[in-house]
Enzyme design. Structure first.
Site, mmCIF file in Angstrom:
data_model
loop_
_atom_site.group_PDB
_atom_site.id
_atom_site.type_symbol
_atom_site.label_atom_id
_atom_site.label_comp_id
_atom_site.label_asym_id
_atom_site.label_seq_id
_atom_site.Cartn_x
_atom_site.Cartn_y
_atom_site.Cartn_z
ATOM 1 N N ASN A 194 -5.246 2.830 -12.944
ATOM 2 C CA ASN A 194 -4.291 1.848 -12.433
ATOM 3 C C ASN A 194 -2.890 2.422 -12.550
ATOM 4 O OD1 ASN A 194 -3.234 -0.825 -11.722
ATOM 5 N ND2 ASN A 194 -2.647 -1.023 -13.872
ATOM 6 N N ASN A 245 1.547 3.042 -2.551
ATOM 7 C CA ASN A 245 0.857 3.986 -3.449
ATOM 8 C C ASN A 245 -0.377 4.578 -2.786
ATOM 9 O OD1 ASN A 245 2.068 4.290 -6.257
ATOM 10 N ND2 ASN A 245 2.279 2.090 -5.876
ATOM 11 N N LEU A 287 -9.900 -7.289 -13.375
ATOM 12 C CA LEU A 287 -11.344 -7.168 -13.133
ATOM 13 C C LEU A 287 -12.129 -7.587 -14.376
ATOM 14 C CD1 LEU A 287 -10.935 -3.887 -11.144
ATOM 15 C CD2 LEU A 287 -11.771 -6.044 -10.212
ATOM 16 N N GLY A 292 0.791 -1.237 0.000
ATOM 17 C CA GLY A 292 0.000 0.000 0.000
ATOM 18 C C GLY A 292 0.817 1.277 0.000
ATOM 19 N N MET A 317 -3.766 -6.726 -7.311
ATOM 20 C CA MET A 317 -3.182 -7.766 -8.150
ATOM 21 C C MET A 317 -4.219 -8.704 -8.792
ATOM 22 S SD MET A 317 -0.078 -7.051 -8.268
ATOM 23 C CE MET A 317 1.150 -6.060 -7.431
ATOM 24 N N HIS A 354 0.988 1.270 -13.107
ATOM 25 C CA HIS A 354 1.782 0.115 -13.539
ATOM 26 C C HIS A 354 3.257 0.518 -13.532
ATOM 27 C CE1 HIS A 354 2.683 -3.663 -15.469
ATOM 28 N NE2 HIS A 354 3.509 -2.991 -16.255
#
Ligand code: GAR
Length: 208
Positions: free
Chosen positions: A109, A14, A95, A12, A92, A111
């Site tokens: 998101n 981010n 969806l 976590g 991770m 990346h």
């Protein structure tokens, strides 16, 4: 004030970057209203508690028969909280297409590479940085993008690059990409969204 939900699976950091940015008043017109973790032992949950996030939930894929049921539960939860923006921050799981349709251009998101390099199915976490080093590229970085039905394939919002150094390991590279790219880009992208400054046109995102 837009309601933000951050979806996490691990450390976590981010999420922390967003929470710190919010506490400095830099997430303009947005509030981290919910944190949803796919793992009950994720350290991200402790960060959310420490920051006093109002809604903290664990939704684990282990408790569902299929990916469809897992994402349906996430969708129901987000709807019940009336969430405006979903942020995947080290989440991770891929969806479902239904979820992507329902939340089109409202899910972002982060990346840890310069998309379209080193991304797609199987590229996550340290694996990305190992692939970067194995290939021998000289620059890498991070990307924040909207999520669509293609893994890491949605419209790109922000990117930032850093140089790969001789002697880098996957761990040292991951750390620098996080510090210099991810933790800077993700709060910035969230704030831009909350201010209504992101305009999506096809696969392009324009910052107004
Ligand atoms: C981050 O580096 C993020 O970019 C990456 O996982 C890490 C999570 O760290 N995500 C992916 O690889 C998704 N494809 P965090 O839990 O400390 O934010």
């Amino acid at each position: 004030m837009l309601k933000i939900a951050v979806l996490v699976s691990g450390g976590g950091s981010n999420l922390q970057a967003i929470l710190d940015s919010a506490s400095r008043g830099e997430i303009i017109n947005g509030k981290v209203y919910a944190v949803i973790s796919s793992r009950e032992d994720a350290y991200a949950l402790k960060r959310a508690e420490a920051a006093g996030v109002e809604h903290i939930k664990v939704i684990s894929p282990k408790d569902f028969e299929s990916r469809g049921e897992f994402t349906a539960k996430i969708t129901d939860t987000l709807k019940s909280l009336d969430i405006d923006l979903v942020v995947l921050a080290g989440f991770m799981h891929v969806l479902s297409d239904d979820f992507c349709r329902e939340y089109r251009n409202r899910v972002m998101n982060v990346h840890p590479s310069l998309i379209p390099a080193f991304c797609g199915d199987g590229y996550y976490g340290l694996r990305v940085h190992k692939s970067v080093l194995d290939y021998g590229v000289k620059v890498t970085g991070a990307t924040v993008h909207f999520v669509n039905e293609v893994t890491d394939g949605g419209p790109i919002i922000l990117q930032k690059s850093i140089e790969v150094r001789d002697g880098d390991t996957p761990e040292t590279l991951q750390r620098r990409v996080m510090e210099e790219c991810e933790w800077v880009l993700l709060p910035e992208a969230v704030s831009l969204f909350c201010q209504g400054r992101l305009e999506v046109c096809g696969n392009h995102v324009y910052i107004k």
